[in-house]
Design an enzyme around this catalytic site. Structure first.
Site, PDB file in Angstrom:
ATOM      1  N   ASP A 156       1.015  -1.044  -0.506  1.00  0.00           N
ATOM      2  CA  ASP A 156      -0.170  -0.101  -0.116  1.00  0.00           C
ATOM      3  C   ASP A 156       0.742   1.579   0.349  1.00  0.00           C
ATOM      4  O   ASP A 156       1.633   1.602   1.134  1.00  0.00           O
ATOM      5  CB  ASP A 156      -0.955   0.068   0.977  1.00  0.00           C
ATOM      6  CG  ASP A 156      -1.378  -0.872   1.289  1.00  0.00           C
ATOM      7  OD1 ASP A 156      -1.610  -2.170   0.951  1.00  0.00           O
ATOM      8  OD2 ASP A 156      -2.943  -0.966   1.488  1.00  0.00           O
ATOM      9  N   LYS A 220      -6.992   3.488  -3.595  1.00  0.00           N
ATOM     10  CA  LYS A 220      -7.321   3.303  -2.275  1.00  0.00           C
ATOM     11  C   LYS A 220      -7.653   4.476  -1.472  1.00  0.00           C
ATOM     12  O   LYS A 220      -6.534   5.735  -1.963  1.00  0.00           O
ATOM     13  CB  LYS A 220      -5.651   2.453  -0.814  1.00  0.00           C
ATOM     14  CG  LYS A 220      -5.930   2.508   0.478  1.00  0.00           C
ATOM     15  CD  LYS A 220      -4.864   2.224   0.531  1.00  0.00           C
ATOM     16  CE  LYS A 220      -5.837   2.077   2.569  1.00  0.00           C
ATOM     17  NZ  LYS A 220      -3.934   1.197   2.932  1.00  0.00           N
ATOM     18  N   LYS A 256     -10.405   0.526  -2.429  1.00  0.00           N
ATOM     19  CA  LYS A 256      -9.986   0.011  -0.997  1.00  0.00           C
ATOM     20  C   LYS A 256     -10.540   1.378  -0.267  1.00  0.00           C
ATOM     21  O   LYS A 256      -9.719   2.296  -0.085  1.00  0.00           O
ATOM     22  CB  LYS A 256      -8.797  -0.321  -0.450  1.00  0.00           C
ATOM     23  CG  LYS A 256      -8.818  -0.755   0.602  1.00  0.00           C
ATOM     24  CD  LYS A 256      -6.923  -1.136   1.476  1.00  0.00           C
ATOM     25  CE  LYS A 256      -6.705  -1.038   2.590  1.00  0.00           C
ATOM     26  NZ  LYS A 256      -5.389  -1.961   2.748  1.00  0.00           N
TER      27      LYS A 256
END
Length: 320
Positions: A156, A220, A256
């Protein structure tokens, strides 16, 4: 949705040929109707869910959680406990699904891998000088290499919001592409925009397309470290972006939302957004995740209530 004329004028393979072509493409994306976006997100959030559908949604949400600890005080013991909870969220009920992943700092990846070994739970690692992203590219890439070498299944990364807001889109693109190269086939790449710092919905749309063009497997919303994190509106906008990207390229990208999603009611609202915007193809942990720490406990309490008719309260679940 980007118009066919806009896409036709910019072969996606050529969009990043230069800073000027990338800028022209991103600024040619249609402006976001903020009022309409927020109204649609709010309307979808009012959908009622029947008991049987709610039970299914709660289990689905549990299976989509990236159970997260990203604190300076994280210890190997805390990460092992988190891993055990991810594998078996409710030790009293083996029918409870495992979470999708645990998410930790790079130096805790090896500990997390050991904790979830053999379970199917993935280990995600933040990287690239998370959460601010203020470091030289060489430092960011070393961060990613450490995580992948330790066994991270997912990375991430955070984008350089300063560069993005200054209009230096090519720098952001090249950093994402460089991280993508380091991840190779060993780790899926989630690209964090920190939507709360991007100021406008137009910027969130541009960042979404920029991330996907540069090689993101997931886009995300947030780090969870700022005041404004995932919201129904910014998540809806990103869902529309991945829908339109697949329509144009045939490539499916995950989404996400992270930060601020704390209750089962919140999670179910987001699942409705997914179903109504991109369809059942994204209603799978491979394509949709929740970045959360406290959400899992509420999902477990609501699951217990549906099963027994009694609300067990916070003592029923482990403290993270």
């Amino acid at each position: 949705m980007p118009t066919n004329a806009h896409i036709a004028a910019h072969s996606l393979s050529d969009v990043a040929a230069s800073d000027s072509t990338l800028r022209r493409f991103l600024h040619g994306l249609p402006g976001v109707d903020a009022v309409g976006l927020e109204a649609r997100a709010a309307a979808l959030g009012t959908r009622s869910i029947k008991t049987t559908a709610k039970a299914y949604a709660i289990d689905l949400a549990i299976s989509m959680v990236d159970l997260t600890t990203l604190e300076g005080a994280d210890t190997p013991g805390k990460v092992r406990a988190l891993g055990a909870k991810a594998v078996r969220p409710d030790p009293t009920d083996r029918t409870t699904p495992s979470t999708a992943a645990v998410c930790v700092y790079p130096d805790m990846v090896a500990v997390a891998k050991e904790a979830v070994a053999g379970s199917g739970v993935k280990v995600a690692s933040v990287a690239t000088a998370f959460p601010a992203g203020r470091a030289a590219l060489s430092v960011k890439l070393a961060d990613v290499r450490d995580a992948v070498a330790a066994g991270a299944d997912e990375v991430d990364m955070v984008i350089d919001r300063g560069a993005f807001l200054a209009g230096n889109y090519m720098k952001v693109y090249e950093e994402i592409a460089a991280v993508r190269d380091v991840c190779g086939t060993d780790a899926r790449l989630k690209v964090i925009f920190e939507t709360g710092e991007l100021s406008t919905y137009d910027n969130i749309r541009r960042a979404s397309w920029l991330g996907m063009l540069a090689g993101a497997d997931f886009i995300k919303t947030s780090t969870g470290k700022v005041a404004v994190n995932a919201t129904p509106a910014n998540t809806l906008l990103m869902l529309e972006a991945v829908r339109d990207f697949r329509a144009q390229t045939g490539i499916q990208i995950g989404v996400k939302p992270a930060g601020g999603i704390r209750t089962s009611k919140d999670a179910i609202k987001f699942l409705v957004l997914v179903n109504e915007t991109v369809g059942e193809g994204w209603l799978d942990p491979y394509w949709f995740r929740f970045g959360a720490s406290s959400l899992l406990n509420d999902l477990l309490m609501q699951r217990q209530k549906l099963a027994t008719g009694r609300y067990s309260g916070p003592d029923y679940v482990t403290v993270d």
